[in-house]
Scaffold this motif. Structure first.
Motif, mmCIF file in Angstrom:
data_model
loop_
_atom_site.group_PDB
_atom_site.id
_atom_site.type_symbol
_atom_site.label_atom_id
_atom_site.label_comp_id
_atom_site.label_asym_id
_atom_site.label_seq_id
_atom_site.Cartn_x
_atom_site.Cartn_y
_atom_site.Cartn_z
ATOM 1 N N ALA A 138 0.859 -1.187 0.000
ATOM 2 C CA ALA A 138 0.000 0.000 0.000
ATOM 3 C C ALA A 138 0.893 1.235 0.000
ATOM 4 O O ALA A 138 2.017 1.201 0.512
ATOM 5 C CB ALA A 138 -0.908 0.013 1.229
ATOM 6 N N VAL A 139 0.403 2.308 -0.579
ATOM 7 C CA VAL A 139 1.167 3.550 -0.662
ATOM 8 C C VAL A 139 0.401 4.650 0.056
ATOM 9 O O VAL A 139 -0.809 4.765 -0.084
ATOM 10 C CB VAL A 139 1.410 3.955 -2.133
ATOM 11 N N THR A 140 1.126 5.440 0.825
ATOM 12 C CA THR A 140 0.547 6.594 1.506
ATOM 13 C C THR A 140 1.537 7.745 1.403
ATOM 14 O O THR A 140 2.619 7.590 0.844
ATOM 15 C CB THR A 140 0.222 6.270 2.986
ATOM 16 N N SER A 141 1.155 8.882 1.923
ATOM 17 C CA SER A 141 2.076 10.022 1.919
ATOM 18 C C SER A 141 2.227 10.547 3.334
ATOM 19 O O SER A 141 1.326 10.408 4.167
ATOM 20 C CB SER A 141 1.577 11.125 1.001
ATOM 21 N N ILE A 142 3.390 11.135 3.582
ATOM 22 C CA ILE A 142 3.645 11.778 4.867
ATOM 23 C C ILE A 142 4.229 13.163 4.585
ATOM 24 O O ILE A 142 4.693 13.434 3.486
ATOM 25 C CB ILE A 142 4.604 10.947 5.755
ATOM 26 N N ALA A 143 4.185 14.018 5.580
ATOM 27 C CA ALA A 143 4.725 15.369 5.422
ATOM 28 C C ALA A 143 6.229 15.313 5.201
ATOM 29 O O ALA A 143 6.925 14.462 5.756
ATOM 30 C CB ALA A 143 4.408 16.196 6.664
ATOM 31 N N ASP A 144 6.720 16.227 4.368
ATOM 32 C CA ASP A 144 8.144 16.324 4.079
ATOM 33 C C ASP A 144 8.523 17.803 4.079
ATOM 34 O O ASP A 144 7.878 18.611 3.397
ATOM 35 C CB ASP A 144 8.453 15.695 2.718
ATOM 36 N N ASP A 145 9.560 18.149 4.841
ATOM 37 C CA ASP A 145 9.972 19.556 4.957
ATOM 38 C C ASP A 145 10.401 20.161 3.632
ATOM 39 O O ASP A 145 10.150 21.327 3.372
ATOM 40 C CB ASP A 145 11.116 19.700 5.970
ATOM 41 N N LYS A 146 11.038 19.382 2.769
ATOM 42 C CA LYS A 146 11.560 19.907 1.503
ATOM 43 C C LYS A 146 10.514 19.944 0.394
ATOM 44 O O LYS A 146 10.434 20.894 -0.369
ATOM 45 C CB LYS A 146 12.747 19.075 1.036
ATOM 46 N N ARG A 147 9.719 18.874 0.282
ATOM 47 C CA ARG A 147 8.806 18.767 -0.865
ATOM 48 C C ARG A 147 7.329 18.921 -0.515
ATOM 49 O O ARG A 147 6.481 18.845 -1.396
ATOM 50 C CB ARG A 147 9.000 17.410 -1.544
ATOM 51 N N GLY A 148 7.036 19.067 0.740
ATOM 52 C CA GLY A 148 5.628 19.162 1.132
ATOM 53 C C GLY A 148 5.073 17.823 1.569
ATOM 54 O O GLY A 148 4.500 17.692 2.623
ATOM 55 N N GLU A 149 5.255 16.815 0.726
ATOM 56 C CA GLU A 149 4.867 15.464 1.113
ATOM 57 C C GLU A 149 5.775 14.456 0.429
ATOM 58 O O GLU A 149 6.427 14.759 -0.569
ATOM 59 C CB GLU A 149 3.397 15.174 0.841
ATOM 60 N N ARG A 150 5.798 13.255 0.990
ATOM 61 C CA ARG A 150 6.685 12.197 0.522
ATOM 62 C C ARG A 150 5.891 10.895 0.459
ATOM 63 O O ARG A 150 5.141 10.581 1.375
ATOM 64 C CB ARG A 150 7.828 12.079 1.528
ATOM 65 N N LEU A 151 6.048 10.149 -0.618
ATOM 66 C CA LEU A 151 5.375 8.868 -0.746
ATOM 67 C C LEU A 151 6.092 7.803 0.075
ATOM 68 O O LEU A 151 7.319 7.762 0.112
ATOM 69 C CB LEU A 151 5.340 8.416 -2.208
ATOM 70 N N MET A 152 5.318 6.951 0.719
ATOM 71 C CA MET A 152 5.852 5.831 1.488
ATOM 72 C C MET A 152 5.128 4.561 1.051
ATOM 73 O O MET A 152 3.916 4.564 0.870
ATOM 74 C CB MET A 152 5.627 6.045 2.986
ATOM 75 N N VAL A 153 5.883 3.484 0.894
ATOM 76 C CA VAL A 153 5.336 2.199 0.491
ATOM 77 C C VAL A 153 5.409 1.263 1.692
ATOM 78 O O VAL A 153 6.492 0.982 2.205
ATOM 79 C CB VAL A 153 6.123 1.597 -0.688
ATOM 80 N N LEU A 154 4.261 0.786 2.145
ATOM 81 C CA LEU A 154 4.213 -0.215 3.196
ATOM 82 C C LEU A 154 3.994 -1.558 2.520
ATOM 83 O O LEU A 154 3.147 -1.673 1.623
ATOM 84 C CB LEU A 154 3.084 0.074 4.182
ATOM 85 N N TYR A 155 4.764 -2.570 2.919
ATOM 86 C CA TYR A 155 4.654 -3.874 2.272
ATOM 87 C C TYR A 155 4.817 -4.990 3.292
ATOM 88 O O TYR A 155 5.427 -4.806 4.345
ATOM 89 C CB TYR A 155 5.705 -4.014 1.161
ATOM 90 N N VAL A 156 4.250 -6.142 2.973
ATOM 91 C CA VAL A 156 4.433 -7.330 3.802
ATOM 92 C C VAL A 156 5.465 -8.232 3.131
ATOM 93 O O VAL A 156 5.797 -8.052 1.954
ATOM 94 C CB VAL A 156 3.105 -8.085 4.034
ATOM 95 N N GLU A 157 5.959 -9.195 3.872
ATOM 96 C CA GLU A 157 7.017 -10.076 3.366
ATOM 97 C C GLU A 157 6.650 -10.736 2.041
ATOM 98 O O GLU A 157 7.485 -10.892 1.163
ATOM 99 C CB GLU A 157 7.345 -11.137 4.422
ATOM 100 N N ALA A 158 5.380 -11.086 1.877
ATOM 101 C CA ALA A 158 4.931 -11.764 0.655
ATOM 102 C C ALA A 158 5.101 -10.900 -0.596
ATOM 103 O O ALA A 158 5.133 -11.424 -1.711
ATOM 104 C CB ALA A 158 3.473 -12.187 0.791
ATOM 105 N N ALA A 159 5.246 -9.592 -0.436
ATOM 106 C CA ALA A 159 5.420 -8.692 -1.583
ATOM 107 C C ALA A 159 6.819 -8.789 -2.159
ATOM 108 O O ALA A 159 7.047 -8.395 -3.300
ATOM 109 C CB ALA A 159 5.118 -7.255 -1.178
ATOM 110 N N GLY A 160 7.752 -9.296 -1.387
ATOM 111 C CA GLY A 160 9.124 -9.433 -1.865
ATOM 112 C C GLY A 160 10.070 -8.450 -1.220
ATOM 113 O O GLY A 160 9.760 -7.776 -0.244
ATOM 114 N N ASP A 161 11.225 -8.362 -1.804
ATOM 115 C CA ASP A 161 12.320 -7.534 -1.323
ATOM 116 C C ASP A 161 12.081 -6.069 -1.694
ATOM 117 O O ASP A 161 11.658 -5.782 -2.811
ATOM 118 C CB ASP A 161 13.600 -8.063 -1.980
ATOM 119 N N PRO A 162 12.373 -5.117 -0.790
ATOM 120 C CA PRO A 162 12.140 -3.711 -1.125
ATOM 121 C C PRO A 162 12.953 -3.232 -2.320
ATOM 122 O O PRO A 162 12.483 -2.403 -3.097
ATOM 123 C CB PRO A 162 12.517 -2.954 0.148
#
Length: 88
Positions: free
Chosen positions: A9-33
């Motif tokens: 799943a993908v979400t965003s969080i606040a980022d001082d430089k760009r305003g927001e930053r994308l974050m990818v949450l994954y479980v082990e079954a999704a594979g290697d980051p």
């Protein structure tokens, strides 16, 4: 019919430089980051929608609401918690 388990799943969080930053949450079954990042980098989605190499957070499970939808609020809380510096 059993619903498929959500593995990424993908979400965003606040980022001082760009305003927001994308974050990818994954479980082990999704594979290697690194492999997930490589797939996204090779995709044709705009660069603006591609998360940084260090934006992958492994979780035990992707939070789902009681109605079976992604729990967007909890996704964001997990992402913020996992990327915040440790509190003294």
């Amino acid at each position: 019919i059993k619903a498929a388990e959500v593995v990424i799943a993908v979400t965003s969080i606040a980022d001082d430089k760009r305003g927001e930053r994308l974050m990818v949450l994954y479980v082990e079954a999704a594979g290697d980051p690194a492999a997930l990042h490589a797939l996204i980098e090779q995709s044709e989605i705009p660069n603006l929608w591609k998360p940084d190499r260090n934006a992958y957070v492994k979780v035990d499970h992707i939070p789902i609401t009681g109605t079976g939808k992604l729990d967007v609020k909890t996704l964001r809380v997990i992402a913020v918690d996992r990327t915040s510096p440790p509190k003294s």
